[in-house]
Design an enzyme around this catalytic site. Structure first.
Site, PDB file in Angstrom:
ATOM      1  N   HIS A 111       1.369  11.738 -14.481  1.00  0.00           N
ATOM      2  CA  HIS A 111       0.830  11.383 -15.801  1.00  0.00           C
ATOM      3  C   HIS A 111      -0.115  12.448 -16.351  1.00  0.00           C
ATOM      4  O   HIS A 111      -0.845  13.105 -15.601  1.00  0.00           O
ATOM      5  CB  HIS A 111       0.112  10.035 -15.729  1.00  0.00           C
ATOM      6  CG  HIS A 111       1.050   8.901 -15.461  1.00  0.00           C
ATOM      7  ND1 HIS A 111       1.028   8.182 -14.302  1.00  0.00           N
ATOM      8  CD2 HIS A 111       2.063   8.402 -16.204  1.00  0.00           C
ATOM      9  CE1 HIS A 111       1.983   7.270 -14.346  1.00  0.00           C
ATOM     10  NE2 HIS A 111       2.633   7.393 -15.493  1.00  0.00           N
ATOM     11  N   ASN A 136       0.630   3.902 -22.859  1.00  0.00           N
ATOM     12  CA  ASN A 136       0.187   4.837 -21.814  1.00  0.00           C
ATOM     13  C   ASN A 136      -1.192   4.457 -21.270  1.00  0.00           C
ATOM     14  O   ASN A 136      -2.197   4.671 -21.939  1.00  0.00           O
ATOM     15  CB  ASN A 136       0.182   6.265 -22.365  1.00  0.00           C
ATOM     16  CG  ASN A 136       1.582   6.787 -22.528  1.00  0.00           C
ATOM     17  OD1 ASN A 136       2.389   6.220 -23.278  1.00  0.00           O
ATOM     18  ND2 ASN A 136       1.902   7.845 -21.811  1.00  0.00           N
ATOM     19  N   ASN A 178      13.971  -2.848  -6.096  1.00  0.00           N
ATOM     20  CA  ASN A 178      12.558  -3.269  -6.084  1.00  0.00           C
ATOM     21  C   ASN A 178      12.158  -3.943  -7.390  1.00  0.00           C
ATOM     22  O   ASN A 178      11.651  -5.062  -7.395  1.00  0.00           O
ATOM     23  CB  ASN A 178      11.662  -2.058  -5.801  1.00  0.00           C
ATOM     24  CG  ASN A 178      10.217  -2.465  -5.527  1.00  0.00           C
ATOM     25  OD1 ASN A 178       9.958  -3.552  -5.009  1.00  0.00           O
ATOM     26  ND2 ASN A 178       9.287  -1.604  -5.886  1.00  0.00           N
ATOM     27  N   TYR A 230      14.429   3.144 -14.928  1.00  0.00           N
ATOM     28  CA  TYR A 230      13.114   2.495 -14.819  1.00  0.00           C
ATOM     29  C   TYR A 230      12.946   1.440 -15.925  1.00  0.00           C
ATOM     30  O   TYR A 230      12.669   0.268 -15.654  1.00  0.00           O
ATOM     31  CB  TYR A 230      11.995   3.546 -14.898  1.00  0.00           C
ATOM     32  CG  TYR A 230      10.635   2.932 -15.107  1.00  0.00           C
ATOM     33  CD1 TYR A 230      10.036   2.175 -14.106  1.00  0.00           C
ATOM     34  CD2 TYR A 230       9.954   3.079 -16.318  1.00  0.00           C
ATOM     35  CE1 TYR A 230       8.802   1.582 -14.303  1.00  0.00           C
ATOM     36  CE2 TYR A 230       8.713   2.494 -16.525  1.00  0.00           C
ATOM     37  CZ  TYR A 230       8.145   1.751 -15.511  1.00  0.00           C
ATOM     38  OH  TYR A 230       6.929   1.153 -15.717  1.00  0.00           O
ATOM     39  N   GLY A 276      14.165  13.171 -21.525  1.00  0.00           N
ATOM     40  CA  GLY A 276      13.911  11.751 -21.817  1.00  0.00           C
ATOM     41  C   GLY A 276      12.563  11.445 -22.422  1.00  0.00           C
ATOM     42  O   GLY A 276      12.181  10.278 -22.507  1.00  0.00           O
ATOM     43  N   ALA A 284       5.841  -2.536  -8.344  1.00  0.00           N
ATOM     44  CA  ALA A 284       7.063  -1.899  -8.884  1.00  0.00           C
ATOM     45  C   ALA A 284       6.998  -0.401  -8.626  1.00  0.00           C
ATOM     46  O   ALA A 284       5.915   0.148  -8.394  1.00  0.00           O
ATOM     47  CB  ALA A 284       7.167  -2.141 -10.394  1.00  0.00           C
ATOM     48  N   LEU A 328       0.825  -1.222   0.000  1.00  0.00           N
ATOM     49  CA  LEU A 328       0.000   0.000   0.000  1.00  0.00           C
ATOM     50  C   LEU A 328       0.856   1.268   0.000  1.00  0.00           C
ATOM     51  O   LEU A 328       0.548   2.224   0.712  1.00  0.00           O
ATOM     52  CB  LEU A 328      -0.955   0.009   1.213  1.00  0.00           C
ATOM     53  CG  LEU A 328      -1.927  -1.159   1.330  1.00  0.00           C
ATOM     54  CD1 LEU A 328      -2.795  -1.013   2.591  1.00  0.00           C
ATOM     55  CD2 LEU A 328      -2.846  -1.243   0.107  1.00  0.00           C
TER      56      LEU A 328
HETATM   57  N1  UFG Z   1       3.045  15.767 -20.290  1.00  0.00           N
HETATM   58  C1  UFG Z   1       2.845  17.126 -20.313  1.00  0.00           C
HETATM   59  N2  UFG Z   1       2.472  17.746 -19.163  1.00  0.00           N
HETATM   60  C2  UFG Z   1       2.305  17.078 -17.982  1.00  0.00           C
HETATM   61  C3  UFG Z   1       2.502  15.681 -17.970  1.00  0.00           C
HETATM   62  C4  UFG Z   1       2.883  15.052 -19.139  1.00  0.00           C
HETATM   63  O1  UFG Z   1       2.995  17.774 -21.354  1.00  0.00           O
HETATM   64  O2  UFG Z   1       1.977  17.713 -16.977  1.00  0.00           O
HETATM   65  C5  UFG Z   1       3.405  15.073 -21.534  1.00  0.00           C
HETATM   66  C6  UFG Z   1       4.709  14.314 -21.459  1.00  0.00           C
HETATM   67  O3  UFG Z   1       5.774  15.167 -21.787  1.00  0.00           O
HETATM   68  C7  UFG Z   1       4.472  13.213 -22.504  1.00  0.00           C
HETATM   69  C8  UFG Z   1       2.971  12.954 -22.438  1.00  0.00           C
HETATM   70  O4  UFG Z   1       2.415  14.100 -21.804  1.00  0.00           O
HETATM   71  O5  UFG Z   1       4.786  13.691 -23.761  1.00  0.00           O
HETATM   72  C9  UFG Z   1       2.620  11.733 -21.637  1.00  0.00           C
HETATM   73  O6  UFG Z   1       3.274  11.808 -20.388  1.00  0.00           O
HETATM   74  P1  UFG Z   1       2.974  10.826 -19.187  1.00  0.00           P
HETATM   75  O7  UFG Z   1       3.828  11.267 -18.026  1.00  0.00           O
HETATM   76  O8  UFG Z   1       1.505  10.732 -18.972  1.00  0.00           O
HETATM   77  O9  UFG Z   1       3.442   9.416 -19.737  1.00  0.00           O
HETATM   78  P2  UFG Z   1       4.858   8.974 -20.323  1.00  0.00           P
HETATM   79  O10 UFG Z   1       4.649   8.809 -21.796  1.00  0.00           O
HETATM   80  O11 UFG Z   1       5.957   9.835 -19.884  1.00  0.00           O
HETATM   81  O12 UFG Z   1       5.063   7.613 -19.536  1.00  0.00           O
HETATM   82  C10 UFG Z   1       4.594   6.411 -19.962  1.00  0.00           C
HETATM   83  C11 UFG Z   1       4.466   5.472 -18.770  1.00  0.00           C
HETATM   84  C12 UFG Z   1       5.813   5.212 -18.178  1.00  0.00           C
HETATM   85  C13 UFG Z   1       6.761   4.717 -19.242  1.00  0.00           C
HETATM   86  C14 UFG Z   1       6.796   5.679 -20.411  1.00  0.00           C
HETATM   87  C15 UFG Z   1       7.623   5.136 -21.543  1.00  0.00           C
HETATM   88  O13 UFG Z   1       3.615   6.025 -17.797  1.00  0.00           O
HETATM   89  O14 UFG Z   1       5.689   4.232 -17.170  1.00  0.00           O
HETATM   90  O15 UFG Z   1       5.491   5.886 -20.906  1.00  0.00           O
HETATM   91  O16 UFG Z   1       8.179   6.189 -22.251  1.00  0.00           O
HETATM   92  F1  UFG Z   1       8.001   4.627 -18.755  1.00  0.00           F
END
Ligand code: UFG
Length: 333
Positions: A199, A180, A101, A150, A293, A84, A34
């Site tokens: 996210h 996603n 982890n 990660y 990244g 995870a 949790l």
């Molecule tokens: N983004 C914004 N503003 C925010 C949050 C996100 O512009 O406040 C953008 C990010 O830059 C990205 C897109 O929205 O371009 C999606 O971002 P998320 O953080 O929702 O998701 P990610 O694509 O970064 O992450 C997902 C998974 C991760 C995994 C990754 C692989 O959640 O676990 O894809 O690249 F590692």
């Protein structure tokens, strides 16, 4: 069957437990410490469980002897492993936390699976194993070159599974590489509550509901049509369904790796516009600097899971995903 679900109180794990209880006759044992959010879905899942098939252990996977005691006592038939850490940025700052982890504790779990003859292992991996792929849509055969700890920590666990399956005849795995994940239970009983939330979709719906002042777009000069990043958003309910299918799949098929995504993507701006549309709310949007990244486009080639597992998405409409996320956030106001 009796199924161990690690991380079964987390966002994705809880949706899989819900489907196991609603659509199968399996017994479900959740191990979760949790630690991942501020919502505990176990009492809700206990209500959904009509005939006492759900059992919960509050335990950390790093306590190897405690985990082994549970294996001895419960005699599992299959494992679905979610537990995870999931924050890419944190993994860069504290890689050991992620390797301990996500890789060490997973290796211990695989070791116990072999020791106690649990021959079906379903593993929650990520599109982050692909790093910044040159060609999209991404196939499972695309080279895996993660660009952060990660993704690397998940890829190491994939390798352990593959090597162990090669050495132990009856041990089989399904590795799912998620794109996603978003949305929630269509009846809005459980949902996403990461702490902290990073996210896009949950952050945009929080902004629509006035819980945040504005939403920041991380860069608008990517090489995409509107300049913002494109992602393949998959509804958690469809994702969970793939895990249920994987249990049957492993009865008659060999170990394999599958992408889970819809095969098309939406830009950050399109997601924001969709939330504006479904919420009928206006809110501030500001473009800020790129997040380190972030690949510009991540889209799954999902032909393998569609063909080999007969996976058929039901909630593959961005409006539906955003509406469910909004309703969940609203309920938790
Ligand atoms: N983004 C914004 N503003 C925010 C949050 C996100 O512009 O406040 C953008 C990010 O830059 C990205 C897109 O929205 O371009 C999606 O971002 P998320 O953080 O929702 O998701 P990610 O694509 O970064 O992450 C997902 C998974 C991760 C995994 C990754 C692989 O959640 O676990 O894809 O690249 F590692």
């Amino acid at each position: 069957m009796k199924i161990l679900v690690t991380g079964g109180a987390g966002y994705i794990g809880s949706h899989v437990v819900k489907q196991l209880l609603e659509t199968t006759n399996n017994k479900v044992v959740v191990i979760d410490n949790l630690c991942g959010g501020n919502f505990n879905p176990i009492p809700v899942l206990e209500k959904i469980d009509k005939n006492n098939r759900l059992k919960f252990y509050k335990e950390n996977l790093k306590n190897f002897s405690k985990i082994e005691e549970i294996f001895k006592k419960e005699k599992f038939d299959a494992i679905i492993h979610f537990a995870a850490y999931i924050q890419v940025g944190e993994s860069v700052e504290n890689p050991i936390k992620y390797y301990m982890n996500n890789t060490v504790n997973t290796t211990n779990l695989i070791n116990l699976a072999v020791k106690y003859n649990v021959n079906k292992f379903i593993f929650s991996s990520t599109a982050a194993v692909y790093g910044e792929p040159e060609i999209v849509p991404i196939k499972e055969t695309t080279p895996t070159t993660p660009i952060n700890p990660y993704g690397q920590s998940k890829l190491f666990s994939e390798k352990v599974l593959i090597d162990v399956a090669n050495s132990a005849n009856s041990f089989k795995y399904v590795i799912f590489r998620y794109f996603n994940v978003a949305g929630c239970d269509p009846k809005i009983r459980i949902g996403e509550t990461h702490e902290p939330e990073t996210h896009l979709i949950p952050l945009v719906v929080k902004t629509a509901l006035g819980k945040r002042d504005k939403i920041y777009i991380y860069g608008d000069d990517y090489d995409t049509e509107d300049g913002t990043c494109i992602r393949d958003y998959v509804h958690v309910e469809d994702l969970a369904d793939a895990h249920i299918k994987a249990l049957d799949y492993l009865e008659n098929n060999e170990s394999d790796i599958f992408n889970i995504g819809y095969g098309y993507g939406f830009s950050v701006k399109e997601v924001i516009d969709t939330v504006k549309k479904v919420s009928k709310k206006k809110f501030d949007v500001e473009v800020t600097k790129k997040r380190a990244g972030d690949p510009s486009v991540l889209i799954a080639d999902n032909s393998k899971i569609m063909k080999k597992m007969n996976w058929k998405p039901k909630y593959n409409v961005l409006e539906t995903i955003c509406k469910h996320a909004l309703d969940w956030e609203n309920k938790n106001s």
